[in-house]
Design a protein around this motif. Structure first.
Motif, PDB file in Angstrom:
ATOM      1  N   TRP A 150      -4.739   1.809  14.019  1.00  0.00           N
ATOM      2  CA  TRP A 150      -5.861   2.730  13.835  1.00  0.00           C
ATOM      3  C   TRP A 150      -5.771   3.358  12.442  1.00  0.00           C
ATOM      4  N   GLY A 151      -4.562   3.646  12.015  1.00  0.00           N
ATOM      5  CA  GLY A 151      -4.356   4.242  10.703  1.00  0.00           C
ATOM      6  C   GLY A 151      -4.884   3.393   9.566  1.00  0.00           C
ATOM      7  N   THR A 152      -4.862   2.060   9.713  1.00  0.00           N
ATOM      8  CA  THR A 152      -5.351   1.204   8.629  1.00  0.00           C
ATOM      9  C   THR A 152      -6.816   1.498   8.309  1.00  0.00           C
ATOM     10  N   GLN A 153      -7.583   1.839   9.330  1.00  0.00           N
ATOM     11  CA  GLN A 153      -8.983   2.169   9.104  1.00  0.00           C
ATOM     12  C   GLN A 153      -9.125   3.504   8.376  1.00  0.00           C
ATOM     13  N   VAL A 154      -8.314   4.479   8.786  1.00  0.00           N
ATOM     14  CA  VAL A 154      -8.358   5.798   8.148  1.00  0.00           C
ATOM     15  C   VAL A 154      -7.971   5.695   6.674  1.00  0.00           C
ATOM     16  N   TRP A 155      -6.888   4.968   6.383  1.00  0.00           N
ATOM     17  CA  TRP A 155      -6.423   4.834   5.004  1.00  0.00           C
ATOM     18  C   TRP A 155      -7.460   4.115   4.144  1.00  0.00           C
ATOM     19  N   SER A 156      -8.108   3.114   4.716  1.00  0.00           N
ATOM     20  CA  SER A 156      -9.104   2.367   3.953  1.00  0.00           C
ATOM     21  C   SER A 156     -10.327   3.218   3.635  1.00  0.00           C
ATOM     22  N   LEU A 157     -10.655   4.136   4.526  1.00  0.00           N
ATOM     23  CA  LEU A 157     -11.783   5.025   4.295  1.00  0.00           C
ATOM     24  C   LEU A 157     -11.421   6.164   3.346  1.00  0.00           C
ATOM     25  N   ALA A 158     -10.178   6.620   3.424  1.00  0.00           N
ATOM     26  CA  ALA A 158      -9.771   7.816   2.672  1.00  0.00           C
ATOM     27  C   ALA A 158      -9.279   7.514   1.263  1.00  0.00           C
ATOM     28  N   VAL A 159      -8.789   6.295   1.039  1.00  0.00           N
ATOM     29  CA  VAL A 159      -8.186   5.951  -0.258  1.00  0.00           C
ATOM     30  C   VAL A 159      -8.936   4.764  -0.852  1.00  0.00           C
ATOM     31  N   PRO A 160      -9.372   4.848  -2.100  1.00  0.00           N
ATOM     32  CA  PRO A 160     -10.112   3.735  -2.706  1.00  0.00           C
ATOM     33  C   PRO A 160      -9.219   2.516  -2.922  1.00  0.00           C
ATOM     34  N   PRO A 161      -9.804   1.327  -2.935  1.00  0.00           N
ATOM     35  CA  PRO A 161      -9.007   0.114  -3.181  1.00  0.00           C
ATOM     36  C   PRO A 161      -8.469   0.101  -4.602  1.00  0.00           C
ATOM     37  N   LEU A 162      -7.228  -0.350  -4.731  1.00  0.00           N
ATOM     38  CA  LEU A 162      -6.598  -0.424  -6.050  1.00  0.00           C
ATOM     39  C   LEU A 162      -6.970  -1.708  -6.783  1.00  0.00           C
ATOM     40  N   ALA A 163      -7.324  -2.725  -6.001  1.00  0.00           N
ATOM     41  CA  ALA A 163      -7.698  -4.012  -6.588  1.00  0.00           C
ATOM     42  C   ALA A 163      -8.496  -4.800  -5.567  1.00  0.00           C
ATOM     43  N   LYS A 164      -9.198  -5.822  -6.008  1.00  0.00           N
ATOM     44  CA  LYS A 164      -9.932  -6.680  -5.080  1.00  0.00           C
ATOM     45  C   LYS A 164      -8.946  -7.483  -4.249  1.00  0.00           C
ATOM     46  N   GLY A 165      -9.318  -7.764  -3.020  1.00  0.00           N
ATOM     47  CA  GLY A 165      -8.442  -8.495  -2.114  1.00  0.00           C
ATOM     48  C   GLY A 165      -8.709  -8.075  -0.693  1.00  0.00           C
ATOM     49  N   SER A 166      -7.771  -8.397   0.209  1.00  0.00           N
ATOM     50  CA  SER A 166      -7.979  -8.086   1.614  1.00  0.00           C
ATOM     51  C   SER A 166      -8.093  -6.585   1.845  1.00  0.00           C
ATOM     52  N   GLY A 167      -7.323  -5.791   1.096  1.00  0.00           N
ATOM     53  CA  GLY A 167      -7.396  -4.350   1.251  1.00  0.00           C
ATOM     54  C   GLY A 167      -8.764  -3.812   0.888  1.00  0.00           C
ATOM     55  N   GLU A 168      -9.384  -4.402  -0.145  1.00  0.00           N
ATOM     56  CA  GLU A 168     -10.712  -3.969  -0.573  1.00  0.00           C
ATOM     57  C   GLU A 168     -11.775  -4.446   0.408  1.00  0.00           C
ATOM     58  N   ARG A 169     -11.690  -5.689   0.875  1.00  0.00           N
ATOM     59  CA  ARG A 169     -12.672  -6.219   1.823  1.00  0.00           C
ATOM     60  C   ARG A 169     -12.602  -5.499   3.166  1.00  0.00           C
ATOM     61  N   PHE A 170     -11.400  -5.049   3.518  1.00  0.00           N
ATOM     62  CA  PHE A 170     -11.192  -4.443   4.826  1.00  0.00           C
ATOM     63  C   PHE A 170     -12.080  -3.219   5.040  1.00  0.00           C
TER      64      PHE A 170
END
Length: 246
Positions: A150-170
């Motif tokens: 569940w935290g992965t969703q919170v972190w993705s919403l709260a912190v901008p992506p550092l680079a393009k990739g799975s973290g950014e697409r998520f």
């Protein structure tokens, strides 16, 4: 929410056999995020099963069985992220560009090996402290991986992506109301079954604050590392609560 996104979440986060998808849509990763806590419950159920089964021999055998299932069912996905991030942080000295450069290196350095070793040792020791004959304690193990995912969703919403990739697409299609509802459900169940796990409501935001302060952004590897750290912290708080109640 549909079967396709569930299958994608299952394939992405676990090594559990699942029906093959005919084609990959980049949006599938973000759409599947709604299922991440559910996948966490599945992972937790397997960990609890290992602790319970092995616990008939000894607490350490139970802990080892639970840990093997934990690593095996996830394919060490998040553990690998932890190792990469440890190497990156160890070499970057707060330089995001240097951090990303290290992440792209396929080799594992000393920082990564140490971080993964300590993480495995920590989970093994803590799982050995979970009473395998206590049904409530075993049920609580289901919630720990669910909270972390569940935290992965919170972190993705709260912190901008550092680079393009799975973290950014998520983060593309994660919906705040859904995340809030999932958090409320997990908090309600935790308050009833294992109140110590309500510390997730503190740990998860603190992880987001850390990434903002340290790098100003987040990557897929950072999300994986955060899952590992969150799981271990919640397991630690749960074990401390057991000890205090004894």
């Amino acid at each position: 929410m549909n079967l396709r996104t569930f299958v994608y979440a299952l394939q992405f986060l676990t090594r559990i056999p699942a029906p093959a998808l005919s084609k990959f849509d980049p949006d599938d990763l973000s759409r599947s995020a709604v299922w991440f806590p559910v996948i966490g419950l599945i992972v937790g159920a397997l960990v609890a099963l290992g602790v319970w089964a092995g616990g008939h021999v000894s607490p350490w055998v139970g802990a080892l069985a639970g840990l093997i299932l934990w690593v095996g069912v996830t394919g060490a996905l998040h553990l690998d992220g932890l190792g990469d991030v440890a190497d990156g942080l160890g070499a970057s000295h707060r330089d995001p560009e240097r951090f990303l450069e290290v992440l792209r290196d396929p080799h594992v350095g000393a920082f990564g090996v140490i971080a993964m070793t300590l993480q495995i040792a920590a989970k093994l020791v803590l799982l050995a402290e979970v009473p395998s004959s206590n049904g409530w304690a075993l049920a609580a193990l289901l919630l720990i991986p669910a909270w972390a995912r569940w935290g992965t969703q919170v972190w993705s919403l709260a912190v901008p992506p550092l680079a393009k990739g799975s973290g950014e697409r998520f983060s593309w299609q994660i919906r705040k109301p859904v995340v809030a509802a999932q958090g409320l459900i997990l908090a309600t169940v935790s308050a009833w079954a294992a109140p110590a796990l309500l510390t997730a409501l503190i740990v998860v935001p603190l992880v987001a604050i850390y990434w903002k302060a340290r790098l100003g952004g987040i990557t897929g590897d950072c999300l994986g590392a955060s899952v590992e750290i969150t799981e271990t912290l919640l397991l630690f708080f749960f074990v401390v609560a057991i000890a205090l109640a004894a």
